[in-house]
Write a protein that holds these residues in place. Structure first.
Motif, PDB file in Angstrom:
ATOM      1  N   TYR A 156     108.037  52.389  67.664  1.00  0.00           N
ATOM      2  CA  TYR A 156     108.801  51.146  67.743  1.00  0.00           C
ATOM      3  C   TYR A 156     108.490  50.428  69.060  1.00  0.00           C
ATOM      4  CZ  TYR A 156     112.926  48.168  67.037  1.00  0.00           C
ATOM      5  OH  TYR A 156     113.782  47.121  66.835  1.00  0.00           O
ATOM      6  N   TRP A 157     108.393  51.185  70.130  1.00  0.00           N
ATOM      7  CA  TRP A 157     108.054  50.635  71.451  1.00  0.00           C
ATOM      8  C   TRP A 157     106.659  51.095  71.848  1.00  0.00           C
ATOM      9  CZ3 TRP A 157     111.206  46.989  72.935  1.00  0.00           C
ATOM     10  CH2 TRP A 157     112.563  47.057  72.626  1.00  0.00           C
ATOM     11  N   VAL A 158     105.845  50.162  72.304  1.00  0.00           N
ATOM     12  CA  VAL A 158     104.515  50.519  72.796  1.00  0.00           C
ATOM     13  C   VAL A 158     104.343  49.843  74.154  1.00  0.00           C
ATOM     14  CG1 VAL A 158     102.021  50.360  72.371  1.00  0.00           C
ATOM     15  CG2 VAL A 158     103.593  50.688  70.446  1.00  0.00           C
ATOM     16  N   ASP A 159     104.129  50.642  75.187  1.00  0.00           N
ATOM     17  CA  ASP A 159     103.989  50.113  76.558  1.00  0.00           C
ATOM     18  C   ASP A 159     105.112  49.129  76.914  1.00  0.00           C
ATOM     19  OD1 ASP A 159     101.662  51.593  76.765  1.00  0.00           O
ATOM     20  OD2 ASP A 159     100.416  49.944  76.016  1.00  0.00           O
ATOM     21  N   GLY A 160     106.320  49.519  76.596  1.00  0.00           N
ATOM     22  CA  GLY A 160     107.474  48.717  77.004  1.00  0.00           C
ATOM     23  C   GLY A 160     107.754  47.483  76.161  1.00  0.00           C
ATOM     24  N   ARG A 161     106.957  47.248  75.114  1.00  0.00           N
ATOM     25  CA  ARG A 161     107.282  46.121  74.228  1.00  0.00           C
ATOM     26  C   ARG A 161     107.259  46.574  72.771  1.00  0.00           C
ATOM     27  NH1 ARG A 161     101.972  42.524  73.093  1.00  0.00           N
ATOM     28  NH2 ARG A 161     100.393  43.969  73.792  1.00  0.00           N
ATOM     29  N   ARG A 162     107.822  45.741  71.886  1.00  0.00           N
ATOM     30  CA  ARG A 162     107.863  46.090  70.470  1.00  0.00           C
ATOM     31  C   ARG A 162     106.452  46.301  69.954  1.00  0.00           C
ATOM     32  NH1 ARG A 162     108.786  47.378  66.741  1.00  0.00           N
ATOM     33  NH2 ARG A 162     109.703  46.126  65.105  1.00  0.00           N
ATOM     34  N   GLY A 163     106.228  47.411  69.287  1.00  0.00           N
ATOM     35  CA  GLY A 163     104.903  47.658  68.714  1.00  0.00           C
ATOM     36  C   GLY A 163     104.600  46.618  67.644  1.00  0.00           C
ATOM     37  N   HIS A 164     103.330  46.305  67.493  1.00  0.00           N
ATOM     38  CA  HIS A 164     102.917  45.337  66.474  1.00  0.00           C
ATOM     39  C   HIS A 164     103.062  45.909  65.071  1.00  0.00           C
ATOM     40  CE1 HIS A 164     100.151  42.911  69.315  1.00  0.00           C
ATOM     41  NE2 HIS A 164     101.133  42.128  68.912  1.00  0.00           N
ATOM     42  N   SER A 165     103.358  45.031  64.106  1.00  0.00           N
ATOM     43  CA  SER A 165     103.267  45.422  62.697  1.00  0.00           C
ATOM     44  C   SER A 165     101.848  45.072  62.226  1.00  0.00           C
ATOM     45  CB  SER A 165     104.294  44.649  61.859  1.00  0.00           C
ATOM     46  OG  SER A 165     103.930  43.282  61.822  1.00  0.00           O
ATOM     47  N   SER A 166     101.511  45.471  60.993  1.00  0.00           N
ATOM     48  CA  SER A 166     100.146  45.183  60.520  1.00  0.00           C
ATOM     49  C   SER A 166      99.933  43.665  60.410  1.00  0.00           C
ATOM     50  CB  SER A 166      99.858  45.895  59.203  1.00  0.00           C
ATOM     51  OG  SER A 166     100.755  45.491  58.191  1.00  0.00           O
TER      52      SER A 166
END
Ligand code: TMP
Length: 307
Positions: A57-67
């Motif tokens: 859900y979080w990637v490097d402190g921000r919302r992870g991208h969806s496809s």
């Protein structure tokens, strides 16, 4: 798969750190795990959502991208048009006041317009590769181990998504550096001609028909896994797989197994957001709930118990 021979073996089952995991009814879970284990891996299939379930859900402190979210067309005008659609429709997707029929129409509209822009803007497969390479998408730690273990045991994994199948496959390739013969993606699939997107295959899968559509697509899977587009060479009949491990991040994801006529289902929910507000409903809906963007290691442990 060894049978569970004693209760003490079950007591050894701890699918994660207590702080990050909630099991509302441990006895019910234990009896489902024992039933699936007794039936063996030949009876098991895994059904998983993709975004924020297999991915973080979080990637490097921000919302992870969806496809959908990661895609950059190499065509700023069309990227801006799709972003404008997102800004208009995304609040409607989560509006609590729009009746479901109306919302379904709006979602059909959004997916239709967005897919049309991808075609009109001449999306290339190279742009997909580049977008995935530059994206904020990461699998939960342990996903590779989970898929490898299930591949070893010949357990099929069906990934259902309202996103884009070709992108999910590219994410699997780039982030896990491996393709899995037991993994089948059920999502919107692109048709390319001379390296450019020209069409989408079949009926559009959006957030509100994902589960209903899953049933349509699951029907041919009942006969032969791999018949849908030939990407899987495992010819095991999924029909015989009457036990299900389901992974999702929304309560609605539980619908992914509707129509499969399963004997036993163990459901795992990833509660990524609004934890305090949603914990009670997730705890009632799923057999196991993982909190705080947990890794997949608890599920790896679980499948070791199931197989
Ligand atoms: P899913 O990936 O959880 O199945 O849902 C797809 C998400 O994609 C949904 O929340 C809406 C979003 N989306 C975009 O971000 N851009 C788009 O162009 C479209 C059609 C959907």
């Amino acid at each position: 798969c060894e049978r569970i021979s004693s209760r003490s073996q079950m007591e050894g089952f701890h699918p994660g750190k207590a702080a990050d995991m909630v099991v509302a009814d441990r006895l019910a879970l234990e009896s489902k795990v024992a039933a699936i284990r007794a039936a063996g891996p030949a009876k098991l299939q895994v059904i998983a959502d993709f975004d924020a379930t297999l991915t973080k859900y979080w990637v490097d402190g921000r919302r992870g991208h969806s496809s959908h979210g990661l895609l950059q067309q190499d065509n700023p005008e069309f990227d801006a048009k799709r972003q404008a659609l997102y800004e208009y429709y995304h609040p409607l997707e989560f509006s609590p006041t729009i009746p479901i029929e109306e919302k379904t129409k709006l979602m059909e509209e959004w997916w239709g317009k967005s897919h049309a822009l991808l075609i009109e803007g001449g999306l290339s497969y190279d742009a997909i590769k580049k977008s995935v390479a530059n994206s904020a998408v990461a699998f939960r730690e342990g996903v590779a181990e989970l898929l490898e273990f299930l591949e070893e045991k010949n357990v099929p994994v069906l990934i259902f998504s309202a996103g884009l199948a070709d992108i999910i496959e590219e994410v699997l390739r780039q982030k896990l550096h491996k393709s899995f013969k037991n993994v089948k993606i059920i999502s919107n699939r692109m048709v390319f001609n001379d390296g450019k997107l020209v069409a989408f295959k079949g009926k559009t899968i959006h957030v509100l028909n994902k589960n209903e559509h899953a049933l349509d697509v699951a029907a041919p899977l009942h006969d032969k896994l791999g018949d849908v587009d030939g990407t899987i060479d495992d010819t095991d009949s999924v029909k015989k797989r009457t036990n299900v491990l389901l992974l999702g991040d929304h309560i609605g994801d539980l619908g992914m197994s509707d129509g499969l006529n399963y004997d036993t289902r163990v459901s795992v929910g990833f509660l990524n957001d609004n934890i305090e507000k949603s914990l009670e409903s997730y705890g009632k809906a799923f057999d196991i709930v993982y909190l705080n963007d947990s890794p997949m290691y608890g599920v790896v442990k679980l499948v070791n118990e199931l197989c």
